[in-house]
Scaffold this active site. Structure first.
Site, short mmCIF file in Angstrom:
data_model
loop_
_atom_site.label_atom_id
_atom_site.label_comp_id
_atom_site.label_asym_id
_atom_site.label_seq_id
_atom_site.Cartn_x
_atom_site.Cartn_y
_atom_site.Cartn_z
N HIS A 19 41.23 51.98 42.08
CA HIS A 19 42.38 52.79 42.49
C HIS A 19 43.37 52.89 41.33
CE1 HIS A 19 44.83 49.20 42.97
NE2 HIS A 19 44.01 48.71 43.88
N HIS A 22 44.25 49.63 39.20
CA HIS A 22 43.22 49.26 38.22
C HIS A 22 43.21 50.27 37.07
CE1 HIS A 22 41.19 48.15 42.22
NE2 HIS A 22 41.62 47.01 41.72
N CYS A 127 44.17 30.97 51.08
CA CYS A 127 44.16 32.42 51.35
C CYS A 127 42.89 33.01 50.73
CB CYS A 127 45.39 33.11 50.74
SG CYS A 127 45.26 34.91 50.86
N CYS A 130 43.59 35.71 48.06
CA CYS A 130 43.92 35.20 46.71
C CYS A 130 42.79 34.33 46.15
CB CYS A 130 45.16 34.32 46.74
SG CYS A 130 46.66 35.12 47.21
N CYS A 144 50.71 34.87 53.57
CA CYS A 144 50.57 35.02 52.12
C CYS A 144 51.43 36.19 51.67
CB CYS A 144 49.10 35.26 51.76
SG CYS A 144 48.93 35.88 50.08
N HIS A 147 49.10 39.19 50.48
CA HIS A 147 48.12 39.80 51.38
C HIS A 147 48.62 39.95 52.80
CE1 HIS A 147 45.74 38.54 47.89
NE2 HIS A 147 45.15 39.70 48.12
N LYS A 298 53.00 47.71 47.32
CA LYS A 298 52.00 47.71 46.25
C LYS A 298 50.78 48.55 46.66
CE LYS A 298 48.98 44.52 43.82
NZ LYS A 298 48.13 43.36 44.02
N LYS A 301 43.96 47.58 47.91
CA LYS A 301 42.88 47.72 48.90
C LYS A 301 43.33 47.10 50.22
CE LYS A 301 38.71 46.02 50.58
NZ LYS A 301 37.86 46.68 51.48
N1 MSP Z 1 39.35 39.47 39.93
C1 MSP Z 1 40.71 39.20 39.70
C2 MSP Z 1 41.03 39.15 38.22
C3 MSP Z 1 40.24 38.15 37.44
S1 MSP Z 1 40.61 38.24 35.74
C4 MSP Z 1 39.87 36.92 35.07
C5 MSP Z 1 41.57 40.28 40.35
N2 MSP Z 1 40.97 41.46 40.59
S2 MSP Z 1 41.69 42.74 41.26
O1 MSP Z 1 40.63 43.68 41.52
O2 MSP Z 1 42.49 42.35 42.37
O3 MSP Z 1 42.57 43.35 40.13
C6 MSP Z 1 43.92 42.96 39.95
C7 MSP Z 1 44.47 43.76 38.81
O4 MSP Z 1 44.33 45.18 39.07
C8 MSP Z 1 45.98 43.61 38.55
O5 MSP Z 1 46.30 42.45 37.83
C9 MSP Z 1 46.24 44.89 37.78
O6 MSP Z 1 45.70 44.82 36.51
C10 MSP Z 1 45.46 45.88 38.60
N3 MSP Z 1 46.21 46.33 39.77
C11 MSP Z 1 45.75 46.33 41.05
N4 MSP Z 1 46.73 46.86 41.86
C12 MSP Z 1 47.81 47.18 41.13
C13 MSP Z 1 49.01 47.88 41.38
N5 MSP Z 1 49.35 48.29 42.59
N6 MSP Z 1 49.80 48.14 40.33
C14 MSP Z 1 49.47 47.83 39.05
N7 MSP Z 1 48.32 47.20 38.77
C15 MSP Z 1 47.55 46.71 39.79
O7 MSP Z 1 42.74 40.02 40.56
#
Ligand code: MSP
Length: 524
Positions: A19, A22, A127, A130, A144, A147, A298, A301
């Site tokens: 999304h 990411h 959680c 997390c 949490c 979440h 935020k 998902k």
């Molecule tokens: N798998 C772990 C990360 C492990 S790294 C060794 C994880 N994955 S995640 O799919 O949840 O991705 C989180 C990351 O996605 C955030 O840190 C950021 O880089 C990006 N984002 C996901 N949602 C976001 C927003 N709403 N806004 C900005 N970035 C965000 O955590």
């Protein structure tokens, strides 16, 4: 001098499609990697997928699949999405890759042998979102914070990484390296995590197989798998050939992690202390950005309010969306997404400002210079007006470099667009469309058009890491198709390098103006 640059995104959980959150981190990493490649630096850009742990198992169960099937499916979706969007990563790592599994097991064995791990009974609030036990600070009204769900009370015999032994060292390290965690607000947050009595103790790094067998087996106890975060963080080492890959030391010394604030604690506390136990320095910088929010929540998902980059691409073009992401988030601070803001930004900066400069310049080289970059008039080129454009370009070159270095890409783009503004203002003053018809001023036209073509060349070069396709198109239209393949900064951004006589092309508008949306057209 050639330097190194190693940029990483988080490896994303394979429980959903990519999304805009990411996409922001990934586009930022892609832009930084492209910038450093343009500088001639030895560059490595890593992204990938985080595939073990309960979060993935939960989704696999919902889908009635084996977790290997679910994670393979979403991992391929992420990889294909990035490919389709033109993201130029050097490796897409999967935590199920054989080399990663081997590196995680060798590190576990090493830290176990060196006495950094201990077996204990533990009870706490876990959680699944997390994938960790929560502390008081993570809870709001018993839920949490991230979440918005209740944690589960859990008690287990587990292996613990003796993380807290390194807290004093970590606090000292952060104080001695003030820009290790940036921007500053996150540095202060981390200092308070490790300094005060924050309840942050040692790190449980195992899960009994009786409860979870989707993970990397502990090499010293086959009744357990490794905690997903301990496994995942190590991806940053696997990808560059830990322990003895050819460029491992060079790249690790130049490592730049990009993350959002949701995963600050694992990256700022777990990871540096793990590295300390392994015998490695922390990453060069931990760069932390805020959240993209939709209606102040935020984008995620779990909250079900995702914005798909593929839909944005189909609607607005990916370069326009990419520009919006990079330009509209001040690094470190949350930003609110709306399609209205996206359209306003595209129209103002890309359609009106940059697009107009390109189309006016190239229209006029067609009309007044036989479709070629004209030679500047020897007497006109050193006039104060021409000098102002040259200065604006030189300033953009310096500012972009400085802001890329300090991880303020929004400012880099702002500075770059000041050069676009300056060139547009120059055109307004020189009025070549009128000057061409005025015998007293007609001699200034070749110089004016040369100046605009040369400014466009430098602007396109600087823009190329951020908007690669647009930049290549602008260069092609001023007679320099393919120039990006061999371009180098800063030398190619020196004024006066555009070949005179190069064929110019008017082309279609780069970014057609978009009509503001009716409320019913807003997509989710
Ligand atoms: N798998 C772990 C990360 C492990 S790294 C060794 C994880 N994955 S995640 O799919 O949840 O991705 C989180 C990351 O996605 C955030 O840190 C950021 O880089 C990006 N984002 C996901 N949602 C976001 C927003 N709403 N806004 C900005 N970035 C965000 O955590």
């Amino acid at each position: 001098m050639s330097r190194a640059y190693y940029v990483t995104t988080p490896i994303y959980y394979v429980n959903a499609e990519a999304h805009m959150g990411h996409t922001y981190t990934t586009v930022l990493a892609d832009s930084l990697a492209r910038y450093h490649r343009l500088r001639g630096d030895r560059t490595f850009f890593l992204t990938g997928s985080d595939e073990h742990g309960e979060k993935i198992l939960e989704v696999a169960r919902e889908r009635g699949e084996d977790p290997a099937v679910t994670s393979e499916y979403f991992s391929i979706r992420f990889r294909e999405t990035w490919k389709e969007l033109g993201i130029g990563f050097d490796r897409f790592i999967r935590t199920t890759d054989a080399d990663h599994v081997a590196v995680v097991q060798s590190i576990l064995q090493k830290v176990w042998d060196d006495g950094h791990i201990e077996f204990r009974e533990y009870e706490g609030d876990y959680c699944v979102g997390c994938e960790r036990f929560l502390t008081e600070r993570d809870l709001v009204d018993g839920l949490c914070r991230d979440h918005e769900r209740a944690p589960e009370r859990r008690s287990e015999g587990n292996y613990f990484f003796k993380m807290s032994e390194h807290f004093d060292w970590l606090a000292g390290y952060i104080e001695d390296h003030p820009d290790f965690i940036r921007p500053e607000r996150y540095r202060n947050e981390v200092l308070s995590m490790v300094k005060e009595d924050s309840g942050l103790g040692d790190l449980c790094i195992s899960r009994p197989k009786t409860r979870l067998d989707w993970g990397i087996e502990l090499p010293f106890d086959d009744g357990y798998v490794c905690y997903v975060w301990f496994d995942a963080l190590i991806n940053y080492l696997t990808a560059i050939g830990y322990p003895d890959g050819e460029d491992f030391e060079l790249l690790w010394g130049a490592s730049e992690h990009l993350i959002a604030k949701d995963i600050l604690k694992p990256h700022a506390v777990f990871w540096p202390t793990m590295l300390r136990a392994i015998g490695l320095e922390p990453a060069r910088h931990l760069n932390v950005h805020g959240y993209w929010n939709l209606d102040d929540r935020k984008v995620s998902k779990s909250l079900g309010n995702m914005i798909s980059p593929l839909i944005m691409r189909d609607k607005y073009g990916f370069e326009a969306f990419r520009y919006f992401l990079l330009r509209s988030m001040s690094f470190g601070i949350d930003a609110n997404f709306s399609e209205d803001a996206l359209i306003t930004r595209i129209n103002a900066d890309l359609a009106n400002n940059l697009g107009n400069l390109v189309s006016r310049t190239l229209n006029m080289t067609g009309r007044f210079a036989d479709g070629r970059v004209p030679a500047p008039d020897a007497t006109g080129g050193d006039d104060a007006l021409e000098q102002a454009v040259q200065d604006a370009c030189a300033e953009a070159v310096a500012s972009v470099d400085q802001y890329v270095e300090s991880m303020e890409v929004h400012r880099a783009l702002e500075a770059l667009f000041r050069a676009v503004d300056a060139t547009n203002q120059y055109l307004e003053k020189r009025e070549p469309w009128k000057a061409a018809k005025d015998p007293a001023r007609a001699a200034s036209v070749p110089t004016t058009l040369y100046t605009c073509c040369e400014a466009l060349r430098i602007i396109a070069l600087l823009l190329s890491p951020f908007l690669p396709e647009t930049a290549a198109e602008i260069l092609a239209r001023v007679g320099l198709a393919g120039a990006l393949d061999s371009a180098r900064l800063p030398e190619d951004a020196v004024w006066g390098r555009i070949p005179v006589g190069g064929e110019t092309t008017k082309g279609k508008p780069l970014f057609p103006r978009i009509d503001p949306l009716e409320p019913s057209q807003q997509s989710q």
